[in-house]
Write a protein that holds these residues in place. Structure first.
Motif, PDB file in Angstrom:
ATOM      1  N   ASP A 135      -6.729  17.307 -11.757  1.00 25.74           N
ATOM      2  CA  ASP A 135      -6.444  16.006 -12.367  1.00 25.74           C
ATOM      3  C   ASP A 135      -5.719  15.043 -11.446  1.00 25.74           C
ATOM      4  O   ASP A 135      -5.374  13.927 -11.853  1.00 25.74           O
ATOM      5  N   LYS A 136      -5.471  15.423 -10.202  1.00 27.76           N
ATOM      6  CA  LYS A 136      -4.716  14.558  -9.301  1.00 27.76           C
ATOM      7  C   LYS A 136      -5.524  13.322  -8.904  1.00 27.76           C
ATOM      8  O   LYS A 136      -6.745  13.348  -8.827  1.00 27.76           O
ATOM      9  N   ILE A 137      -4.803  12.224  -8.641  1.00 26.45           N
ATOM     10  CA  ILE A 137      -5.426  10.956  -8.264  1.00 26.45           C
ATOM     11  C   ILE A 137      -5.528  10.886  -6.745  1.00 26.45           C
ATOM     12  O   ILE A 137      -4.562  11.187  -6.033  1.00 26.45           O
ATOM     13  N   ASN A 138      -6.678  10.450  -6.246  1.00 26.32           N
ATOM     14  CA  ASN A 138      -6.853  10.264  -4.809  1.00 26.32           C
ATOM     15  C   ASN A 138      -6.453   8.845  -4.420  1.00 26.32           C
ATOM     16  O   ASN A 138      -6.820   7.881  -5.090  1.00 26.32           O
ATOM     17  N   ASN A 139      -5.695   8.724  -3.359  1.00 24.66           N
ATOM     18  CA  ASN A 139      -5.294   7.411  -2.866  1.00 24.66           C
ATOM     19  C   ASN A 139      -6.490   6.717  -2.205  1.00 24.66           C
ATOM     20  O   ASN A 139      -7.517   7.346  -1.913  1.00 24.66           O
ATOM     21  N   ILE A 140      -6.384   5.406  -1.980  1.00 28.78           N
ATOM     22  CA  ILE A 140      -7.449   4.645  -1.325  1.00 28.78           C
ATOM     23  C   ILE A 140      -6.925   4.096  -0.003  1.00 28.78           C
ATOM     24  O   ILE A 140      -5.713   4.027   0.224  1.00 28.78           O
ATOM     25  N   SER A 141      -7.851   3.688   0.848  1.00 29.64           N
ATOM     26  CA  SER A 141      -7.455   3.160   2.154  1.00 29.64           C
ATOM     27  C   SER A 141      -6.827   1.792   2.006  1.00 29.64           C
ATOM     28  O   SER A 141      -6.974   1.131   0.961  1.00 29.64           O
ATOM     29  N   ILE A 142      -6.146   1.319   3.043  1.00 33.79           N
ATOM     30  CA  ILE A 142      -5.513   0.005   2.981  1.00 33.79           C
ATOM     31  C   ILE A 142      -6.554  -1.110   2.889  1.00 33.79           C
ATOM     32  O   ILE A 142      -6.314  -2.153   2.280  1.00 33.79           O
ATOM     33  N   THR A 143      -7.755  -0.885   3.455  1.00 31.39           N
ATOM     34  CA  THR A 143      -8.829  -1.883   3.352  1.00 31.39           C
ATOM     35  C   THR A 143      -9.285  -2.037   1.906  1.00 31.39           C
ATOM     36  O   THR A 143      -9.454  -3.156   1.400  1.00 31.39           O
ATOM     37  N   GLN A 144      -9.463  -0.887   1.239  1.00 35.62           N
ATOM     38  CA  GLN A 144      -9.842  -0.936  -0.170  1.00 35.62           C
ATOM     39  C   GLN A 144      -8.734  -1.564  -1.008  1.00 35.62           C
ATOM     40  O   GLN A 144      -8.987  -2.305  -1.959  1.00 35.62           O
ATOM     41  N   PHE A 145      -7.484  -1.262  -0.640  1.00 39.27           N
ATOM     42  CA  PHE A 145      -6.350  -1.831  -1.359  1.00 39.27           C
ATOM     43  C   PHE A 145      -6.346  -3.352  -1.253  1.00 39.27           C
ATOM     44  O   PHE A 145      -6.114  -4.060  -2.229  1.00 39.27           O
ATOM     45  N   ARG A 146      -6.616  -3.870  -0.045  1.00 39.68           N
ATOM     46  CA  ARG A 146      -6.632  -5.325   0.146  1.00 39.68           C
ATOM     47  C   ARG A 146      -7.707  -5.976  -0.726  1.00 39.68           C
ATOM     48  O   ARG A 146      -7.502  -7.056  -1.299  1.00 39.68           O
ATOM     49  N   ARG A 147      -8.863  -5.329  -0.811  1.00 43.52           N
ATOM     50  CA  ARG A 147      -9.948  -5.887  -1.619  1.00 43.52           C
ATOM     51  C   ARG A 147      -9.561  -5.949  -3.096  1.00 43.52           C
ATOM     52  O   ARG A 147      -9.797  -6.946  -3.780  1.00 43.52           O
ATOM     53  N   GLU A 148      -8.965  -4.866  -3.598  1.00 38.54           N
ATOM     54  CA  GLU A 148      -8.554  -4.839  -4.995  1.00 38.54           C
ATOM     55  C   GLU A 148      -7.448  -5.855  -5.252  1.00 38.54           C
ATOM     56  O   GLU A 148      -7.435  -6.530  -6.286  1.00 38.54           O
ATOM     57  N   HIS A 183       0.837  -1.200   0.000  1.00 39.79           N
ATOM     58  CA  HIS A 183       0.000   0.000   0.000  1.00 39.79           C
ATOM     59  C   HIS A 183       0.871   1.249   0.000  1.00 39.79           C
ATOM     60  O   HIS A 183       0.539   2.265  -0.639  1.00 39.79           O
ATOM     61  N   GLY A 184       2.005   1.181   0.731  1.00 32.51           N
ATOM     62  CA  GLY A 184       2.946   2.305   0.719  1.00 32.51           C
ATOM     63  C   GLY A 184       3.531   2.521  -0.665  1.00 32.51           C
ATOM     64  O   GLY A 184       3.720   3.672  -1.095  1.00 32.51           O
ATOM     65  N   GLU A 185       3.832   1.428  -1.390  1.00 37.09           N
ATOM     66  CA  GLU A 185       4.343   1.544  -2.755  1.00 37.09           C
ATOM     67  C   GLU A 185       3.301   2.185  -3.662  1.00 37.09           C
ATOM     68  O   GLU A 185       3.627   2.999  -4.535  1.00 37.09           O
ATOM     69  N   LEU A 186       2.026   1.830  -3.450  1.00 41.50           N
ATOM     70  CA  LEU A 186       0.946   2.452  -4.209  1.00 41.50           C
ATOM     71  C   LEU A 186       0.908   3.953  -3.953  1.00 41.50           C
ATOM     72  O   LEU A 186       0.811   4.757  -4.892  1.00 41.50           O
ATOM     73  N   ALA A 187       0.991   4.345  -2.671  1.00 45.17           N
ATOM     74  CA  ALA A 187       0.965   5.773  -2.324  1.00 45.17           C
ATOM     75  C   ALA A 187       2.134   6.516  -2.963  1.00 45.17           C
ATOM     76  O   ALA A 187       1.989   7.649  -3.435  1.00 45.17           O
ATOM     77  N   ARG A 188       3.339   5.886  -2.969  1.00 49.83           N
ATOM     78  CA  ARG A 188       4.511   6.535  -3.551  1.00 49.83           C
ATOM     79  C   ARG A 188       4.315   6.795  -5.039  1.00 49.83           C
ATOM     80  O   ARG A 188       4.634   7.876  -5.548  1.00 49.83           O
ATOM     81  N   ARG A 189       3.777   5.816  -5.742  1.00 49.54           N
ATOM     82  CA  ARG A 189       3.576   5.978  -7.181  1.00 49.54           C
ATOM     83  C   ARG A 189       2.517   7.024  -7.496  1.00 49.54           C
ATOM     84  O   ARG A 189       2.645   7.779  -8.461  1.00 49.54           O
ATOM     85  N   ILE A 190       1.453   7.037  -6.687  1.00 49.48           N
ATOM     86  CA  ILE A 190       0.411   8.050  -6.896  1.00 49.48           C
ATOM     87  C   ILE A 190       0.982   9.445  -6.671  1.00 49.48           C
ATOM     88  O   ILE A 190       0.693  10.393  -7.414  1.00 49.48           O
ATOM     89  N   LYS A 191       1.838   9.597  -5.649  1.00 45.75           N
ATOM     90  CA  LYS A 191       2.456  10.900  -5.359  1.00 45.75           C
ATOM     91  C   LYS A 191       3.298  11.363  -6.536  1.00 45.75           C
ATOM     92  O   LYS A 191       3.249  12.542  -6.932  1.00 45.75           O
ATOM     93  N   ASN A 192       4.093  10.452  -7.107  1.00 43.76           N
ATOM     94  CA  ASN A 192       4.949  10.825  -8.239  1.00 43.76           C
ATOM     95  C   ASN A 192       4.123  11.262  -9.443  1.00 43.76           C
ATOM     96  O   ASN A 192       4.500  12.191 -10.168  1.00 43.76           O
ATOM     97  N   ILE A 193       2.989  10.588  -9.663  1.00 43.79           N
ATOM     98  CA  ILE A 193       2.127  10.964 -10.791  1.00 43.79           C
ATOM     99  C   ILE A 193       1.482  12.324 -10.546  1.00 43.79           C
ATOM    100  O   ILE A 193       1.402  13.169 -11.453  1.00 43.79           O
ATOM    101  N   ASN A 194       1.027  12.583  -9.311  1.00 49.85           N
ATOM    102  CA  ASN A 194       0.339  13.835  -8.991  1.00 49.85           C
ATOM    103  C   ASN A 194       1.249  15.049  -9.083  1.00 49.85           C
ATOM    104  O   ASN A 194       0.776  16.176  -9.272  1.00 49.85           O
ATOM    105  N   GLU A 195       2.565  14.851  -8.931  1.00 54.02           N
ATOM    106  CA  GLU A 195       3.487  15.985  -9.007  1.00 54.02           C
ATOM    107  C   GLU A 195       3.475  16.637 -10.381  1.00 54.02           C
ATOM    108  O   GLU A 195       3.837  17.808 -10.512  1.00 54.02           O
TER     109      GLU A 195
END
Length: 666
Positions: A192-205, A174-186
């Protein structure tokens, strides 16, 4: 699924019945619609009614209505089918009793599945036992409400980290997901920025995306991964009929006449045997490559009741008493058997599939022995046999000796399976397959063989004929024959009213390759298949199930043997007709030119033959009139120059200044 058991209710002949007692093949029924009168019917009678779609298990009529509106599973988008399979995979351990009720909460917690959502799925499954009820609904909140870009990034994270062999926690991923989203949003604006999801939602996906088999292959090796996927390798003991059914296929050791080509060819023979009794359950023959369609046709024959023997194959002495849905089907690991289309059909019917390991014929020894018995006992002694190997065949001319048609071969296979194999004593099983099947019913009165609520449900799940056709005034055409019904004409009217584009008026047609008497057409307005009957049944004298190969044979027999000669003859007739027209045209042009040069037309005979110019038709001295004679008398004969075409009048404009009406001569 439904069975004929005590307490079961069904609709038949507009009356509702309940089964009160079963004694062997006799069934005592209570007519609930007519003063609870008791009646006695045979099991064979009830099966025949179900087969003709004249008996519908009561169950829940609303359920039947809802089931009809479910789209065909094999034609759904792959993402929806994959999600339905995932939900079924979660439900199965609970349905099979592997996970006890007291263990469900912990089981769901480990999977990351909500308890409420799980019981919604389970309730739907309990009502219909059909995988289509687990398909995600398009209505209401959609997974697309979460950013699709986030799901795409999760796919990349799972692919990179989960199949490498190392252990990565959900928190780190989930931390790796957050890092990649941050790099894209910069590199994006605030809108147009992407919103991150919670760790619970991440587990489901992640649970939806991860392939556990690939994970096990890397960590445990292919052998253990396969064992976990298909189960243990020890011999499975069976205790009842239809508990385990082995299906396989092989080129038959005999050459038959292929009706499509007229040549001697080896057919493929698909065959199914019950492991507990050794009873042959069904088969299918095709000259095409074995595919999902052939497997589904064989499974359809296995499940369907077989009361057609006396009518179609009167030389068969015994009854083919087997029918019903298998619990487990065992297949080898051939790629054709692993088709998702076949798996989807089995899921829709609630049938489990087990695959054997590579080169492990011992895991399906029953069907292997079944093929050897047919080859050694029958095929190797028939005209056109290919034997088991070239050494045994020697100089025998298999192709030259072949003379058996597909219809005769099917007849012979019925004799082999029903009158021989099913009646042959087995020392290992201590009885004949037919006796073991009957004793299983006698010793266990509660044992019954499941069927679908209607025969149409079963056919639509398994019949493999599929085509797209336009609904014409005569109906839809399949294999050179029309199929029609009042419901189909009603559909045609609606399609013509809704669509102006002709291509949009095409419909999906399903049909049974082993029985072409009727087809099923998808009605997009009603949301289910409607039936259409072959219109040429009476003309062709068809009263029995017609195999698609028989239709091809009929088509081949109807082919014109003198087609080339007939084509040349037609061309010659057209050429002669053209010459006659050209002759008439020349004569007419000549007459018009002469009439323009002369002010007076020469007197002709009182009678002229109109239609054929410059030719004399006579037989002896008597003329033969081919057309009605035109009487032309000199006193009122018209001036030909005044009956010319308008184009000639324009060309001869100077001569028209002095023209006189023909009637003015009077």
């Amino acid at each position: 699924m439904f069975t004929f058991g005590v307490g079961i209710r069904f609709l038949m002949e507009d009356n509702e019945y309940e089964i009160r007692k079963i004694e062997g093949q006799k069934v005592e029924l209570e007519n609930l619609s007519y003063n609870k009168v008791l009646q006695t019917k045979t099991m064979e009678y009830l099966l025949e009614k179900w087969k003709k779609n004249e008996l519908i298990f009561k169950g829940n009529l609303e359920k039947k209505k809802n089931k009809n509106t479910l789209e065909e599973f094999s034609l759904l988008p792959e993402k929806k089918k994959e999600e339905a399979r995932r939900r079924y995979k979660i439900l199965k351990p609970v349905l099979d009793g592997e996970v006890l009720r007291s263990e469900i909460n912990e089981y769901l917690r480990r999977l990351g599945v909500g308890r409420t959502q799980f019981y919604v799925w389970k309730k739907k499954w309990d009502e219909m036992e059909d995988i289509r009820v687990l398909v995600p609904n398009d209505k209401g909140p959609k997974s697309g409400s979460r950013n699709k870009e986030v799901v795409k990034i999760i796919e990349e994270v799972v692919e990179e980290f989960c199949y490498s062999g190392e252990n990565h926690t959900d928190v780190s991923l989930h931390g790796e997901l957050a890092r990649r989203i941050k790099n894209i949003n910069e590199l994006r604006t605030d809108e147009d920025k992407i919103n991150n999801i919670s760790i619970t939602q991440f587990r489901r996906e992640k649970k939806k995306l991860i392939d556990q088999y690939r994970v096990d292959q890397v960590k445990l090796g292919s052998v253990e991964a396969n064992r976990r996927r298909v189960g243990t390798t020890k011999e499975v003991l069976t205790t009842r009929p239809l508990e385990r059914v082995e299906i396989d296929w092989t080129p038959a050791h005999i050459m038959l006449i292929n009706p499509a080509t007229g040549k001697a060819e080896r057919p493929n023979f698909i065959y199914g045997i019950d492991k507990y009794t050794g009873y042959p359950l069904g088969f299918y023959v095709t000259f095409d490559e074995v595919n999902t369609a052939a497997l589904k046709q064989c499974l359809l024959h296995i499940i369907m009741p077989k009361q057609y023997l006396k009518e179609l194959f009167p030389d068969v002495k015994n009854e083919w008493i087997t029918y019903g849905k298998p619990e487990v089907i065992v297949l080898d690991n051939a790629s054709v058997n692993e088709s998702l289309d076949f798996e989807d059909a089995c899921l829709q019917l609630g049938i489990e599939i087990q695959y054997t390991k590579v080169a492990s014929g011992n895991q399906k020894g029953t069907i292997e022995r079944g093929f050897r018995t047919l080859n050694d006992r029958y095929f190797h002694s028939m005209f056109g046999t290919t034997f088991s190997n070239p050494q045994e065949k020697g100089l025998y001319d298999s192709q030259g000796k072949a003379c058996t048609t597909i219809n005769t071969f099917i007849y012979m296979v019925h004799l082999m399976l029903v009158d021989d194999i099913a009646q042959s004593h087995s020392e290992k099983r201590k009885g004949t397959p037919a006796d073991l099947w009957q004793k299983a019913l006698e010793f266990n009165p509660h044992l019954s063989f499941p069927l679908t609520q209607t025969v149409d449900d079963l056919k639509l799940a398994l019949m493999s004929g599929l085509a797209t056709r336009k609904v014409q005034e005569s109906g839809v055409m399949i294999e050179q024959e029309y199929y029609n019904s009042s419901s189909l004409m009603e559909l045609r009217t609606k399609l013509n009213a809704k669509y102006t584009n002709k291509e949009s008026r095409y419909v999906r047609v399903r049909y049974d390759l082993a029985d072409l008497r009727e087809v099923y057409v998808w009605d997009e307005f009603k949301g289910y298949y409607i039936k259409a009957i072959q219109t040429g049944l009476e003309r062709r004298g068809i009263t029995y199930p017609e195999h698609v190969l028989e239709r091809k044979l009929e088509k081949a027999e109807g082919k014109n043997p003198n087609a080339e000669e007939e084509t040349l003859n037609k061309a010659e007739v057209r050429h002669k007709i053209q010459k006659l027209q050209e002759t008439d045209a020349k004569v007419l042009v000549t007459k018009r030119r002469n009439s323009d040069k002369s002010e007076q037309v020469e007197e002709n005979d009182d009678t002229n033959l109109v239609g054929i110019s410059g030719l004399e038709w006579s037989e002896g001295d008597q003329p033969i009139a081919l057309v009605a004679p035109l009487k032309v008398h000199s006193e009122n004969k018209p001036d030909l120059k005044h009956t010319t075409t308008s184009s000639n009048k324009k060309i001869n404009k100077r001569s028209n200044n002095s023209k006189v009406s023909p009637n003015s001569k009077k």
